[in-house]
Design a protein around this motif. Structure first.
Motif, PDB file in Angstrom:
ATOM      1  N   ASN A   1      37.466  47.229  40.507  1.00 55.45           N
ATOM      2  CA  ASN A   1      36.543  47.307  41.643  1.00 55.45           C
ATOM      3  C   ASN A   1      36.277  48.784  41.904  1.00 55.45           C
ATOM      4  OD1 ASN A   1      36.658  44.536  42.190  1.00 55.45           O
ATOM      5  ND2 ASN A   1      38.506  44.769  43.423  1.00 55.45           N
TER       6      ASN A   1
ATOM      7  N   GLU B   1      36.491  46.311  53.641  1.00 53.41           N
ATOM      8  CA  GLU B   1      37.500  45.868  54.597  1.00 53.41           C
ATOM      9  C   GLU B   1      38.493  44.998  53.843  1.00 53.41           C
ATOM     10  OE1 GLU B   1      35.784  43.906  58.003  1.00 53.41           O
ATOM     11  OE2 GLU B   1      34.317  45.559  58.107  1.00 53.41           O
TER      12      GLU B   1
ATOM     13  N   ASN C   1      41.993  52.675  45.081  1.00 48.38           N
ATOM     14  CA  ASN C   1      42.238  51.501  45.918  1.00 48.38           C
ATOM     15  C   ASN C   1      42.726  50.383  45.009  1.00 48.38           C
ATOM     16  OD1 ASN C   1      41.146  52.679  48.247  1.00 48.38           O
ATOM     17  ND2 ASN C   1      39.057  52.111  47.653  1.00 48.38           N
TER      18      ASN C   1
ATOM     19  N   ALA D   1      43.500  47.241  46.491  1.00 49.67           N
ATOM     20  CA  ALA D   1      43.211  45.983  47.188  1.00 49.67           C
ATOM     21  C   ALA D   1      42.195  45.158  46.412  1.00 49.67           C
ATOM     22  CB  ALA D   1      42.643  46.295  48.576  1.00 49.67           C
ATOM     23  N   GLY D   2      42.556  43.897  46.156  1.00 55.49           N
ATOM     24  CA  GLY D   2      41.598  42.981  45.547  1.00 55.49           C
ATOM     25  C   GLY D   2      41.246  43.245  44.097  1.00 55.49           C
ATOM     26  N   GLN D   3      41.955  44.196  43.459  1.00 57.55           N
ATOM     27  CA  GLN D   3      41.732  44.345  42.013  1.00 57.55           C
ATOM     28  C   GLN D   3      42.252  43.060  41.352  1.00 57.55           C
ATOM     29  OE1 GLN D   3      40.011  46.744  40.832  1.00 57.55           O
ATOM     30  NE2 GLN D   3      40.338  48.599  42.035  1.00 57.55           N
ATOM     31  N   THR D   4      41.737  42.706  40.182  1.00 57.74           N
ATOM     32  CA  THR D   4      42.193  41.467  39.544  1.00 57.74           C
ATOM     33  C   THR D   4      43.609  41.655  38.988  1.00 57.74           C
ATOM     34  OG1 THR D   4      41.403  42.088  37.343  1.00 57.74           O
ATOM     35  CG2 THR D   4      39.820  40.973  38.802  1.00 57.74           C
TER      36      THR D   4
ATOM     37  N   ILE E   1      44.665  40.832  36.119  1.00 55.16           N
ATOM     38  CA  ILE E   1      44.579  41.353  34.744  1.00 55.16           C
ATOM     39  C   ILE E   1      44.423  42.866  34.776  1.00 55.16           C
ATOM     40  CG2 ILE E   1      43.105  41.424  32.694  1.00 55.16           C
ATOM     41  CD1 ILE E   1      42.503  38.474  33.105  1.00 55.16           C
ATOM     42  N   TYR E   2      43.518  43.373  35.633  1.00 58.87           N
ATOM     43  CA  TYR E   2      43.293  44.819  35.693  1.00 58.87           C
ATOM     44  C   TYR E   2      44.561  45.549  36.123  1.00 58.87           C
ATOM     45  CZ  TYR E   2      41.284  49.354  36.814  1.00 58.87           C
ATOM     46  OH  TYR E   2      41.024  50.700  36.856  1.00 58.87           O
TER      47      TYR E   2
ATOM     48  N   GLU F   1      47.199  45.464  33.334  1.00 54.83           N
ATOM     49  CA  GLU F   1      46.849  46.350  32.212  1.00 54.83           C
ATOM     50  C   GLU F   1      47.053  47.820  32.568  1.00 54.83           C
ATOM     51  OE1 GLU F   1      42.921  45.838  30.457  1.00 54.83           O
ATOM     52  OE2 GLU F   1      43.307  43.689  30.204  1.00 54.83           O
ATOM     53  N   GLN F   2      46.671  48.202  33.807  1.00 52.89           N
ATOM     54  CA  GLN F   2      46.798  49.626  34.168  1.00 52.89           C
ATOM     55  C   GLN F   2      48.270  50.008  34.298  1.00 52.89           C
ATOM     56  OE1 GLN F   2      44.041  51.365  33.855  1.00 52.89           O
ATOM     57  NE2 GLN F   2      43.154  49.343  33.490  1.00 52.89           N
TER      58      GLN F   2
ATOM     59  N   TRP G   1      50.621  40.735  44.358  1.00 45.38           N
ATOM     60  CA  TRP G   1      50.449  41.179  45.747  1.00 45.38           C
ATOM     61  C   TRP G   1      49.067  41.826  45.951  1.00 45.38           C
ATOM     62  CZ3 TRP G   1      51.338  40.808  50.642  1.00 45.38           C
ATOM     63  CH2 TRP G   1      50.929  41.838  51.498  1.00 45.38           C
TER      64      TRP G   1
ATOM     65  N   ALA H   1      46.093  39.647  45.725  1.00 51.12           N
ATOM     66  CA  ALA H   1      45.990  38.627  46.780  1.00 51.12           C
ATOM     67  C   ALA H   1      45.321  39.173  48.038  1.00 51.12           C
ATOM     68  CB  ALA H   1      47.392  38.113  47.127  1.00 51.12           C
ATOM     69  N   ILE H   2      45.161  40.498  48.091  1.00 52.32           N
ATOM     70  CA  ILE H   2      44.524  41.097  49.261  1.00 52.32           C
ATOM     71  C   ILE H   2      43.016  40.867  49.134  1.00 52.32           C
ATOM     72  CG2 ILE H   2      44.035  43.265  50.485  1.00 52.32           C
ATOM     73  CD1 ILE H   2      46.812  44.242  49.398  1.00 52.32           C
ATOM     74  N   GLU H   3      42.425  40.296  50.197  1.00 54.30           N
ATOM     75  CA  GLU H   3      40.990  40.009  50.124  1.00 54.30           C
ATOM     76  C   GLU H   3      40.185  41.216  50.585  1.00 54.30           C
ATOM     77  OE1 GLU H   3      40.230  36.421  52.316  1.00 54.30           O
ATOM     78  OE2 GLU H   3      41.967  35.471  51.344  1.00 54.30           O
ATOM     79  N   ILE H   4      39.074  41.484  49.896  1.00 49.47           N
ATOM     80  CA  ILE H   4      38.248  42.611  50.350  1.00 49.47           C
ATOM     81  C   ILE H   4      36.812  42.142  50.565  1.00 49.47           C
ATOM     82  CG2 ILE H   4      39.622  44.345  49.164  1.00 49.47           C
ATOM     83  CD1 ILE H   4      37.491  44.660  47.090  1.00 49.47           C
TER      84      ILE H   4
END
Lengths: 86, 86
Positions: free
Chosen positions: A30, A81, B30, B32-35, B37-38, B41-42, B74, B77-80
């Motif tokens: 993202n 957010e 950031n 938050a809300g990264q997948t 998989i991403y 991998e990182q 974790w 699971a954070i929604e953005i």
């Protein structure tokens, strides 16, 4: 960088990252609301090869410093957010 | 991965990335809300050195596969929500 020019330049990023910076591919990050410094550093790292990714190295090698600044301006201007799970 | 265990493991990430995944340092991304998989991998790229960063290489070398899965659970699971500039 110039936000409007960055929005235009982002057309080449949209397929994987979205114009809104929300990844459209599971292995893409993202970009929404990342800091300008972070975005600039990652694009320059992809351009120089310091950070490696098959598509990103090729795409970044086609970017001028100015385009990098504009893309960083666009994606960092997107507000995000967050909501943590309970 | 286990979200609650990931929240616990994220205590070592908070200083730069926040528990909520919003970067607290200008050169940090950031999360938050990264997948998942991403994120996986990182972290594995930082652990193996495929992706280089002075602090992240050291931190990632201390992570087990399970901790990587929990951290990915974790932060993904954070929604953005995003808002593009007009």
């Amino acid at each position: 960088g110039d936000i409007a020019a960055g929005r235009e330049a982002a057309r080449q990023c949209m397929a994987c990252h979205g114009l809104d910076g929300l990844a459209r591919q599971p292995d893409a990050g993202n970009l929404a609301g990342q800091t300008e410094i972070y975005l600039r550093e990652q694009l320059k790292a992809y351009r120089s090869g310091k950070r490696r990714h098959p598509q990103m190295n090729v795409i970044a090698q086609g970017l001028s410093d100015e385009q990098i600044e504009d893309l960083a301006a666009w994606y960092s201007a997107i507000e995000i957010e967050v909501r943590m799970p309970e």
